[in-house]
Design a protein around this motif. Structure first.
Motif, mmCIF file in Angstrom:
data_model
loop_
_atom_site.group_PDB
_atom_site.id
_atom_site.type_symbol
_atom_site.label_atom_id
_atom_site.label_comp_id
_atom_site.label_asym_id
_atom_site.label_seq_id
_atom_site.Cartn_x
_atom_site.Cartn_y
_atom_site.Cartn_z
ATOM 1 N N GLY A 205 0.788 -1.141 -0.015
ATOM 2 C CA GLY A 205 0.019 0.102 -0.046
ATOM 3 C C GLY A 205 0.789 1.044 -0.058
ATOM 4 N N PHE A 206 0.279 2.495 -0.119
ATOM 5 C CA PHE A 206 1.096 3.715 -0.097
ATOM 6 C C PHE A 206 0.200 4.864 -0.012
ATOM 7 N N PHE A 215 5.001 7.932 0.961
ATOM 8 C CA PHE A 215 5.088 6.870 2.083
ATOM 9 C C PHE A 215 4.547 5.492 1.537
ATOM 10 N N ILE A 216 5.592 4.566 1.403
ATOM 11 C CA ILE A 216 5.235 3.197 0.604
ATOM 12 C C ILE A 216 5.401 2.128 1.578
ATOM 13 N N ARG A 217 4.227 1.554 1.974
ATOM 14 C CA ARG A 217 4.224 0.178 2.947
ATOM 15 C C ARG A 217 4.922 -0.995 2.015
ATOM 16 N N CYS A 222 10.161 -3.242 6.365
ATOM 17 C CA CYS A 222 10.703 -2.101 5.757
ATOM 18 C C CYS A 222 9.597 -1.250 5.218
ATOM 19 N N PHE A 223 9.767 0.080 5.121
ATOM 20 C CA PHE A 223 8.807 0.927 4.150
ATOM 21 C C PHE A 223 9.794 1.848 3.587
ATOM 22 N N TYR A 243 -0.027 -1.256 8.266
ATOM 23 C CA TYR A 243 -1.061 -1.437 7.828
ATOM 24 C C TYR A 243 -1.884 -0.153 7.540
ATOM 25 N N ASP A 244 -1.653 0.900 8.155
ATOM 26 C CA ASP A 244 -2.291 2.034 7.939
ATOM 27 C C ASP A 244 -1.330 3.247 8.338
ATOM 28 N N VAL A 245 -1.341 4.375 7.445
ATOM 29 C CA VAL A 245 -0.498 5.511 7.483
ATOM 30 C C VAL A 245 -1.501 6.639 7.602
#
Length: 297
Positions: A205-206, A215-217, A222-223, A243-245
């Motif tokens: 996700g991103f 911001f890349i999950r 890592c991110f 899982y959420d940003v």
């Protein structure tokens, strides 16, 4: 104000202007208000898990995949209406080859022969991909605005990749794939540019913000952060999958596998939790057991 348990294990929160819609692991749907209070009871409109979803104006649009029966649905629900329980798994099996079973309470529903992926709200329209069919942009009534070919990247095997989502940036409409494939389109669906992000793990996700960038999950520990999709990603290590940003005080904050975190000026701070954070609303985290908790960071 006390926030009660939601009554089922969640996997995602879609957030609108004054409403949030929680998706459960078995296809449950629950609407809550800005104070985290339930709006009615949760329902299961279709007897299958929800693979992707987005809020589009006054509608929530989701997709259901029933792999065992090789069936897929995409349907829209009016956020202001009551949502009811639909049929059972037995109903779905018995309807195979007969009349098509659709999610209950829908304003429109379609039976699909290919898996829709990466549902994303873009300027009050919906972008998504359909495996082996292409990339679509539709309005809230399911009318096609444009359709274009599915992108291919040299070095990424198409059968093992999937589209994670879309977002609107200063560079254009950006598509992101699981394996790091990037495609940039103009407003008419014309492909401008393709590239591959070199990352240590797969993208799950991103989030994008005009000020903070990307911001890349990733699917491990890592991110990645980038100012622009054309820049090289900067890799950071954390305690587990995120899982959420969200953004708080001009910084990225997150919740995930047994920790919450924040990055400020390139420095990471984390705080442990005993459960798994699924989604963030304000200073609250919804955990994988359906309970609300204060964010730890």
């Amino acid at each position: 104000m006390r926030h009660s348990d939601i009554g089922f294990p969640p996997i995602k929160i879609d957030s609108g202007d004054n409403i949030h819609i929680i998706t459960g692991v078995s296809g449950e749907l629950l609407k809550i208000d800005k104070n985290l209070q339930p709006i009615g009871e949760f329902s299961v409109p279709f007897p299958s898990s929800i693979s992707s979803s987005a809020i589009l104006g006054k509608k929530w649009i989701g997709t259901w995949i029933e792999s065992e029966l090789r069936q897929a649905r995409m349907a829209a629900f009016d956020i202001n209406q009551e949502w009811l329980d639909g049929g059972s798994k037995a109903d779905l099996r018995s309807n195979k080859g007969k009349s098509v079973l659709h999610p209950k309470s829908n304003t429109w529903s379609q039976s699909l022969d290919a898996e829709p992926m990466g549902l994303s709200e873009i300027n009050n329209t919906l972008c998504f991909s359909s495996r082996n069919r292409g990339i679509y942009r539709i309005n809230s009534d399911s009318e096609v605005i444009w359709k274009t070919d599915f992108p291919k990247w040299e070095g990424i095997e198409e059968a093992q990749d999937k589209i994670v989502g879309f977002t609107e940036t200063t560079e254009g409409l950006v598509l992101v794939s699981h394996a790091g494939g990037i495609a940039i389109y103009d407003e008419n669906g014309i492909l401008i540019e393709k590239k591959i992000l070199k990352l240590p793990e797969l993208i799950t996700g991103f989030s994008y913000d005009n000020e903070l960038g990307w911001f890349i999950r990733l699917n491990g520990k890592c991110f990645a952060i980038m100012d622009s999709i054309r820049n090289l990603p900067k890799i950071y290590h954390c305690k587990g999958p995120i899982y959420d940003v969200k953004i708080r005080n001009h910084n990225w904050i997150w919740t995930g596998w047994r920790h919450d975190g924040v990055i400020t000026g390139g420095l990471i701070s984390t705080a442990s939790r005993n459960d798994i954070g699924v989604g963030i609303i304000g200073d609250n985290v919804l955990t994988n057991d359906g309970k609300w908790d204060g964010i730890r960071i």
